[in-house]
Scaffold this active site. Sequence first.
Site, short mmCIF file in Angstrom:
data_model
loop_
_atom_site.label_atom_id
_atom_site.label_comp_id
_atom_site.label_asym_id
_atom_site.label_seq_id
_atom_site.Cartn_x
_atom_site.Cartn_y
_atom_site.Cartn_z
N GLU A 11 -5.38 -1.64 8.83
CA GLU A 11 -5.19 -1.48 10.28
C GLU A 11 -4.22 -0.34 10.56
O GLU A 11 -3.53 -0.32 11.57
CB GLU A 11 -4.72 -2.79 10.94
CG GLU A 11 -5.74 -3.89 10.95
CD GLU A 11 -5.99 -4.47 9.56
OE1 GLU A 11 -7.15 -4.44 9.10
OE2 GLU A 11 -5.03 -4.93 8.92
N TYR B 231 0.85 -1.18 0.00
CA TYR B 231 0.00 0.00 0.00
C TYR B 231 0.90 1.25 0.00
O TYR B 231 2.09 1.19 0.31
CB TYR B 231 -0.85 0.05 1.27
CG TYR B 231 -2.06 -0.85 1.29
CD1 TYR B 231 -3.06 -0.73 0.33
CD2 TYR B 231 -2.23 -1.79 2.31
CE1 TYR B 231 -4.19 -1.53 0.38
CE2 TYR B 231 -3.36 -2.59 2.36
CZ TYR B 231 -4.33 -2.46 1.39
OH TYR B 231 -5.45 -3.24 1.44
N ASN C 93 -9.64 0.40 -2.72
CA ASN C 93 -9.43 -0.74 -1.83
C ASN C 93 -10.72 -1.15 -1.13
O ASN C 93 -11.24 -0.40 -0.31
CB ASN C 93 -8.37 -0.39 -0.77
CG ASN C 93 -7.97 -1.61 0.03
OD1 ASN C 93 -7.54 -2.61 -0.55
ND2 ASN C 93 -8.11 -1.54 1.33
N GLU C 94 -11.22 -2.35 -1.47
CA GLU C 94 -12.43 -2.90 -0.85
C GLU C 94 -13.55 -1.86 -0.79
O GLU C 94 -14.23 -1.72 0.22
CB GLU C 94 -12.09 -3.43 0.55
CG GLU C 94 -11.13 -4.62 0.50
CD GLU C 94 -10.86 -5.23 1.87
OE1 GLU C 94 -10.80 -6.46 1.96
OE2 GLU C 94 -10.69 -4.47 2.84
N GLU D 58 -5.47 -10.38 -1.35
CA GLU D 58 -5.18 -10.48 0.08
C GLU D 58 -5.65 -11.84 0.55
O GLU D 58 -6.82 -12.02 0.87
CB GLU D 58 -5.89 -9.38 0.89
CG GLU D 58 -5.31 -8.00 0.74
CD GLU D 58 -5.93 -6.99 1.71
OE1 GLU D 58 -6.54 -7.44 2.72
OE2 GLU D 58 -5.82 -5.79 1.46
#
Length: 598
Positions: A109, A63, A166-167, A240
Amino acid sequence: MNEAVSTTQGEPALTWRDGQLNRDGRPHRILAGAMHYFRVHPDQWEDRLRRLAAMGANTVDTYVAWNFHERVEGGIRFDGWQDLEGFVRLAGEVGLDVFLRPSPYICAEWSNGGLPSWLTGRVSALRTSDPEFLAAVDRWFDELIPRMVPLQAAYGGPIVAVQVENEYGSFGSDRAYLEHQRDGLRSRGIVELLTTADGITPDMVTHGSVDGAMGTFTFGTGVATAEELRVPGQALMCSELWGGWFDHWGEQHHVRAAESMIGTVDELLAAGGSVSIYMAHGGTNFGLWNGANHFGMLEPTITSYDSDAPIHEDGSLGEKFDALRAAFAPFHDGELPEPPAPNPVQPAQSVALTPAAGLRALVEALPVIGDRTAMPQSFEQLGAEDGIVVYQASIDVPADATITIAGLRDRATLYIDDERIGTMEHDGEHVLTVSGGARVGTLTIFVESLGRINYGPHTGAHKGILDGVLIGGRRFVHGWTHRAIPLEVPTASATAASGVTASEMSGRDGLASATVEVAEPADSWLAFPGGLKGMVWLNGFLLGRYWDRGPQITLYAPAPLWKAGANEIVVLDTDGLPASVELREAPEYGPVEEFIGS
C-alpha cells in the site's frame, strides 16, 4: 533437502529440512512482526522495536522501499530517515532478528509499490526480464545489497532471511526474472535463507516460486490450504498473516477482532509454522507516500497505516498485543521484556487558521517547469513525483461549450481566469459544461495525484493529463505551461497582496496557516473541522492528507516533529479551507467494519 547452502565462509543462521526450520541444529520458529522503517519517524524506531520485542516477537520484518531511497535517479540515500543500516543494527541491539524484504517491488500500500516513478515513467514491462528494467534493478542492488551483507547473521548481524520477490505469482510468469533476482542476491553476498511470498492458490505458488528459495504464504485465514500447497520438505511459514487491514478513502475503517486474529495465529503455530504478523506496527503514510489500488476504479489509500495493528500508530498497545504476547511467550526460554511506558500526549487545544490566499492566486508564485508545450505533459514527463501539477493554457470557448480532459489521472480542479468552474475525478465524468456566452480566457487546471497504484496490472500507471484537453469534445487546446506545487511548504509570500480578506476566504479553497504554542514536544492528533480536502505541513514537514469523505478524521503528528514554543501548521485545501486546527489526545479513524483479508 536444505536449499540454503552457503558458498562463502559465512554459514546461514536458518536452514530447513523435512518440513522443519532449524537454527544451529535446533528447531526454530520465526515469530515476526512487520514494521516498516519508512513509516515510522527514526527517533521512534527504538521505542517501536522494543514494543515489538515485548509482544514476544523474535524477528522484525521490513520491506525496503526503493523509491524512498532513490527519489531522483542516481540520488540514492542511506542517511537520516533512509538509514536502513542503522535500523537493522538497532533491531539487533534490541534483540531482534531481521527478515529483510528488499524486492524492487513491495506492494505494501506504498506509492507505486516501492518502484521509483522515474523508472515506471519510461519502462512498461515492470518486474520482468526487460533489459532496461533489470539494468535499473541491478544498479540499485549494487548499492543496497553490499550494505546488507555484513549485517547478516553469518557475520554476526541480525539479518536471518531475505525475500527474493513479493507475491510475484499474482502478477507475472517470467521465470527468468525470478532467477535473475535470486542469483543477484547470492552473487552479491547474501548467504542467509532466501524466501518467496505468495497467496494460497496453486497458480500463485507455481508462478511465484523459484528453486533455491523457501516458499512462504500470505493470508488472513487459510492455514490448512497453505499446508496443502507447501512444497514437500519446506518449513511452513506465513510471511504476512493479516491481523488487520488498511483503508481507502471513502470506505469504513477496517478492523479485525483479536479473537479472530489469534485464532489463525494459534492454528498456524499448532501446525508447526512460523509467522509474521502484518502489520505488527503499521505506522503512517507520511507525506504523499500512500499507494492506491485499482479494481475497476481508483481506490487511494489513506494517510494512516494503523491497520488495526497490535501496536497502534502512536505506539499504544491494544488487545491484540496482549493476545500475541501470550501466544508467543511459550517459545521463549525466559521472561519477555516489559513494554516501554506509554508515550505522552499533548493537551487538547484549538487554534484558528488564518487564510492567506485562494488556490488560483498561488499559481503566479510558482516557477514554470520547462518550455511551453503543444500538449499537456504527464507528471512523469515533467519529473513530478507526486502532489499537484498546475496546467495553464489560453482558451476560446463558444457559448455553452464543454471542456473534456482525456486521460485524467487523478483529480482536477478547473478555473477560467479566476472563476472556479468545477472538479473532475479519475472515475467520474471528465466533461464540464461552461455555461453562458462565448469567452476567451486562461484555463487553469490543478491536477492532484491521489496515490500511485501499488498492486496489480496497473502498477506504474502514469499521472496527470495523459491525452489532452478538448473544447466541445473535438478541438484540442494547445500551448501549455506547467507548474508544480512543492511538497515542501508552499509559499504564501506572493499572495499577501491578493486583496482577499480572511472573511472572504472562509470556506473557499486555498492556503491557510496557524501558529500553535506547546510546552513540550509530545504526540498529538490533528483534526480540521470543516475542511474538505487538504494537505497539512507541521513545521515544514508534510504530514499527509485529510478528506471529508473519510474514514480518517485525525492525522498523527509524532513528538519528534514538534518543538517547545511556537509551531507552524500550514494547510492547502483544494475544496474548502477549515476555520481551525484541533489538537486532540486520541485518534479518530471513522466508523468501523470487521474485515478479514484473504
